[in-house]
Scaffold this motif. Sequence first.
Motif, PDB file in Angstrom:
ATOM      1  N   VAL A  85       9.644   4.045 -17.906  1.00  0.00           N
ATOM      2  CA  VAL A  85       8.235   3.683 -17.855  1.00  0.00           C
ATOM      3  C   VAL A  85       8.163   2.161 -17.780  1.00  0.00           C
ATOM      4  O   VAL A  85       8.844   1.470 -18.546  1.00  0.00           O
ATOM      5  CB  VAL A  85       7.484   4.197 -19.097  1.00  0.00           C
ATOM      6  N   ALA A  86       7.375   1.650 -16.846  1.00  0.00           N
ATOM      7  CA  ALA A  86       7.322   0.196 -16.687  1.00  0.00           C
ATOM      8  C   ALA A  86       5.955  -0.244 -16.178  1.00  0.00           C
ATOM      9  O   ALA A  86       5.358   0.409 -15.316  1.00  0.00           O
ATOM     10  CB  ALA A  86       8.404  -0.277 -15.720  1.00  0.00           C
ATOM     11  N   ALA A  87       5.487  -1.343 -16.718  1.00  0.00           N
ATOM     12  CA  ALA A  87       4.222  -1.938 -16.257  1.00  0.00           C
ATOM     13  C   ALA A  87       4.475  -2.683 -14.951  1.00  0.00           C
ATOM     14  O   ALA A  87       5.557  -3.240 -14.739  1.00  0.00           O
ATOM     15  CB  ALA A  87       3.688  -2.897 -17.312  1.00  0.00           C
ATOM     16  N   VAL A  88       3.470  -2.679 -14.096  1.00  0.00           N
ATOM     17  CA  VAL A  88       3.578  -3.393 -12.824  1.00  0.00           C
ATOM     18  C   VAL A  88       2.269  -4.101 -12.506  1.00  0.00           C
ATOM     19  O   VAL A  88       1.214  -3.767 -13.051  1.00  0.00           O
ATOM     20  CB  VAL A  88       3.899  -2.445 -11.646  1.00  0.00           C
ATOM     21  N   GLY A  89       2.361  -5.052 -11.593  1.00  0.00           N
ATOM     22  CA  GLY A  89       1.180  -5.624 -10.980  1.00  0.00           C
ATOM     23  C   GLY A  89       0.950  -4.928  -9.656  1.00  0.00           C
ATOM     24  O   GLY A  89       1.905  -4.503  -8.997  1.00  0.00           O
ATOM     25  N   SER A  90      -0.316  -4.790  -9.258  1.00  0.00           N
ATOM     26  CA  SER A  90      -0.606  -4.113  -7.994  1.00  0.00           C
ATOM     27  C   SER A  90      -0.824  -5.117  -6.874  1.00  0.00           C
ATOM     28  O   SER A  90      -1.575  -6.085  -7.027  1.00  0.00           O
ATOM     29  CB  SER A  90      -1.849  -3.240  -8.131  1.00  0.00           C
ATOM     30  N   ILE A  91      -0.176  -4.867  -5.765  1.00  0.00           N
ATOM     31  CA  ILE A  91      -0.336  -5.716  -4.585  1.00  0.00           C
ATOM     32  C   ILE A  91      -1.428  -5.143  -3.687  1.00  0.00           C
ATOM     33  O   ILE A  91      -2.043  -5.849  -2.905  1.00  0.00           O
ATOM     34  CB  ILE A  91       1.023  -5.814  -3.845  1.00  0.00           C
ATOM     35  N   ARG A  92      -1.681  -3.845  -3.820  1.00  0.00           N
ATOM     36  CA  ARG A  92      -2.614  -3.132  -2.936  1.00  0.00           C
ATOM     37  C   ARG A  92      -3.994  -3.021  -3.559  1.00  0.00           C
ATOM     38  O   ARG A  92      -4.110  -2.697  -4.742  1.00  0.00           O
ATOM     39  CB  ARG A  92      -2.087  -1.722  -2.694  1.00  0.00           C
ATOM     40  N   ALA A  93      -5.022  -3.178  -2.756  1.00  0.00           N
ATOM     41  CA  ALA A  93      -6.405  -3.141  -3.271  1.00  0.00           C
ATOM     42  C   ALA A  93      -6.744  -1.781  -3.869  1.00  0.00           C
ATOM     43  O   ALA A  93      -7.548  -1.686  -4.792  1.00  0.00           O
ATOM     44  CB  ALA A  93      -7.375  -3.483  -2.149  1.00  0.00           C
ATOM     45  N   ASP A  94      -6.131  -0.705  -3.340  1.00  0.00           N
ATOM     46  CA  ASP A  94      -6.512   0.633  -3.810  1.00  0.00           C
ATOM     47  C   ASP A  94      -5.730   1.074  -5.046  1.00  0.00           C
ATOM     48  O   ASP A  94      -5.968   2.157  -5.569  1.00  0.00           O
ATOM     49  CB  ASP A  94      -6.336   1.659  -2.681  1.00  0.00           C
ATOM     50  N   LEU A  95      -4.802   0.267  -5.507  1.00  0.00           N
ATOM     51  CA  LEU A  95      -4.109   0.573  -6.770  1.00  0.00           C
ATOM     52  C   LEU A  95      -4.663  -0.377  -7.818  1.00  0.00           C
ATOM     53  O   LEU A  95      -4.405  -1.583  -7.770  1.00  0.00           O
ATOM     54  CB  LEU A  95      -2.601   0.390  -6.629  1.00  0.00           C
ATOM     55  N   LYS A  96      -5.408   0.193  -8.768  1.00  0.00           N
ATOM     56  CA  LYS A  96      -6.162  -0.657  -9.691  1.00  0.00           C
ATOM     57  C   LYS A  96      -5.542  -0.642 -11.091  1.00  0.00           C
ATOM     58  O   LYS A  96      -4.807   0.298 -11.427  1.00  0.00           O
ATOM     59  CB  LYS A  96      -7.600  -0.159  -9.757  1.00  0.00           C
ATOM     60  N   PRO A  97      -5.856  -1.655 -11.887  1.00  0.00           N
ATOM     61  CA  PRO A  97      -5.368  -1.656 -13.265  1.00  0.00           C
ATOM     62  C   PRO A  97      -5.688  -0.321 -13.942  1.00  0.00           C
ATOM     63  O   PRO A  97      -6.803   0.185 -13.820  1.00  0.00           O
ATOM     64  CB  PRO A  97      -6.114  -2.826 -13.908  1.00  0.00           C
ATOM     65  N   GLY A  98      -4.696   0.239 -14.597  1.00  0.00           N
ATOM     66  CA  GLY A  98      -4.853   1.536 -15.244  1.00  0.00           C
ATOM     67  C   GLY A  98      -4.281   2.678 -14.412  1.00  0.00           C
ATOM     68  O   GLY A  98      -3.999   3.747 -14.939  1.00  0.00           O
ATOM     69  N   ASP A  99      -4.112   2.463 -13.102  1.00  0.00           N
ATOM     70  CA  ASP A  99      -3.571   3.534 -12.255  1.00  0.00           C
ATOM     71  C   ASP A  99      -2.090   3.755 -12.532  1.00  0.00           C
ATOM     72  O   ASP A  99      -1.365   2.836 -12.951  1.00  0.00           O
ATOM     73  CB  ASP A  99      -3.748   3.185 -10.769  1.00  0.00           C
ATOM     74  N   LEU A 100      -1.661   4.980 -12.272  1.00  0.00           N
ATOM     75  CA  LEU A 100      -0.242   5.337 -12.438  1.00  0.00           C
ATOM     76  C   LEU A 100       0.399   5.502 -11.069  1.00  0.00           C
ATOM     77  O   LEU A 100      -0.214   6.020 -10.136  1.00  0.00           O
ATOM     78  CB  LEU A 100      -0.116   6.640 -13.229  1.00  0.00           C
ATOM     79  N   VAL A 101       1.641   5.075 -10.976  1.00  0.00           N
ATOM     80  CA  VAL A 101       2.339   5.034  -9.692  1.00  0.00           C
ATOM     81  C   VAL A 101       3.728   5.656  -9.850  1.00  0.00           C
ATOM     82  O   VAL A 101       4.402   5.439 -10.865  1.00  0.00           O
ATOM     83  CB  VAL A 101       2.470   3.563  -9.207  1.00  0.00           C
ATOM     84  N   LEU A 102       4.110   6.436  -8.849  1.00  0.00           N
ATOM     85  CA  LEU A 102       5.446   7.031  -8.807  1.00  0.00           C
ATOM     86  C   LEU A 102       6.221   6.314  -7.698  1.00  0.00           C
ATOM     87  O   LEU A 102       6.046   6.630  -6.523  1.00  0.00           O
ATOM     88  CB  LEU A 102       5.313   8.524  -8.486  1.00  0.00           C
ATOM     89  N   PRO A 103       7.028   5.337  -8.044  1.00  0.00           N
ATOM     90  CA  PRO A 103       7.697   4.588  -6.978  1.00  0.00           C
ATOM     91  C   PRO A 103       8.738   5.438  -6.262  1.00  0.00           C
ATOM     92  O   PRO A 103       9.345   6.331  -6.861  1.00  0.00           O
ATOM     93  CB  PRO A 103       8.346   3.415  -7.715  1.00  0.00           C
ATOM     94  N   GLU A 104       8.898   5.141  -4.980  1.00  0.00           N
ATOM     95  CA  GLU A 104       9.858   5.891  -4.158  1.00  0.00           C
ATOM     96  C   GLU A 104      10.971   5.000  -3.633  1.00  0.00           C
ATOM     97  O   GLU A 104      12.061   5.474  -3.326  1.00  0.00           O
ATOM     98  CB  GLU A 104       9.108   6.523  -2.974  1.00  0.00           C
ATOM     99  N   GLN A 105      10.666   3.712  -3.503  1.00  0.00           N
ATOM    100  CA  GLN A 105      11.653   2.778  -2.968  1.00  0.00           C
ATOM    101  C   GLN A 105      11.625   1.485  -3.784  1.00  0.00           C
ATOM    102  O   GLN A 105      10.651   1.218  -4.505  1.00  0.00           O
ATOM    103  CB  GLN A 105      11.349   2.465  -1.500  1.00  0.00           C
ATOM    104  N   ILE A 106      12.686   0.711  -3.636  1.00  0.00           N
ATOM    105  CA  ILE A 106      12.834  -0.537  -4.394  1.00  0.00           C
ATOM    106  C   ILE A 106      13.239  -1.665  -3.451  1.00  0.00           C
ATOM    107  O   ILE A 106      14.055  -1.448  -2.551  1.00  0.00           O
ATOM    108  CB  ILE A 106      13.968  -0.405  -5.446  1.00  0.00           C
ATOM    109  N   ILE A 107      12.663  -2.836  -3.668  1.00  0.00           N
ATOM    110  CA  ILE A 107      13.236  -4.054  -3.086  1.00  0.00           C
ATOM    111  C   ILE A 107      13.570  -4.966  -4.263  1.00  0.00           C
ATOM    112  O   ILE A 107      12.739  -5.213  -5.132  1.00  0.00           O
ATOM    113  CB  ILE A 107      12.261  -4.759  -2.117  1.00  0.00           C
ATOM    114  N   ASP A 108      14.802  -5.451  -4.254  1.00  0.00           N
ATOM    115  CA  ASP A 108      15.319  -6.193  -5.408  1.00  0.00           C
ATOM    116  C   ASP A 108      15.319  -7.690  -5.134  1.00  0.00           C
ATOM    117  O   ASP A 108      16.040  -8.151  -4.245  1.00  0.00           O
ATOM    118  CB  ASP A 108      16.745  -5.703  -5.694  1.00  0.00           C
ATOM    119  N   TYR A 109      14.507  -8.421  -5.876  1.00  0.00           N
ATOM    120  CA  TYR A 109      14.487  -9.884  -5.763  1.00  0.00           C
ATOM    121  C   TYR A 109      15.074 -10.539  -7.007  1.00  0.00           C
ATOM    122  O   TYR A 109      14.928 -11.745  -7.197  1.00  0.00           O
ATOM    123  CB  TYR A 109      13.046 -10.389  -5.578  1.00  0.00           C
TER     124      TYR A 109
END
Length: 245
Positions: free
Chosen positions: A82-106
Amino acid sequence: MLAIIGGSGLTRLAGLAVSHRQVASTPYGEPSAALSFGHLAGRPVVFLARHGDQHGIPPHQVNYRANIWALAEARVLGIVAVAAVGSIRADLKPGDLVLPEQIIDYTWGRPSTFHEGPGATVAHIDFTEPYDHALRQRLRAAAAATGSRLADAAVYAATQGPRLESAAEINRLERDGADVVGMTGMPEAALARELALPYAAINVVANFAAGRGDSRAGISLEAIHAVLAASMQQVHAIIETMLGD
Ligand code: HPA
């Protein structure tokens, strides 16, 4: 037994009837916290607080290797992170839950493999699909059963932290194809794969990323914590439902 790694906003798993705690030691040092063994929804679970019980370990100093190694030694069959994230997309708002499928590692400079050091053999894991298909499916089904919206197919950008990003950095992540940004997804996911542990993540959108949405004027940590507290209840319900199925 399933493992839950809790991030910001989830240093304890409410409802987990803890039977014992174990301070593990590994060839890579100590995990972030003692492993909490217990039962949730009648199923055995082990919980680990990624940033320590007091949330004192910043993302770039988490001992990811010790954490994953200790969970493997505890013979877990899979890990839900479980991890907190910031949203880059307008349609993903604070409080929304996301199931990531891919990763880019910086991220950089983090010990990110078990396959180094004296006597180690070189290994190149397949990471085409960084998250486990079956675990993602279980999370998706549990979210549907609890009536929680879980945005699917997201690309997670792992940044170094501990600072938040600049607006230009977020623009770059968007050009790269990222939907959400966090600081702890790597090397955690890759280390789990190295030990052949199925691994999936639930991301909780804590804020709009820098320069997006209401974050244009800056990001307030108080606001982040309030959002996380509310959404973690949903995360909880999803995990409990998933375990009970
Ligand atoms: N950036 C990186 N990591 C984060 C953020 C963010 O905006 N919010 C929560 N974790």
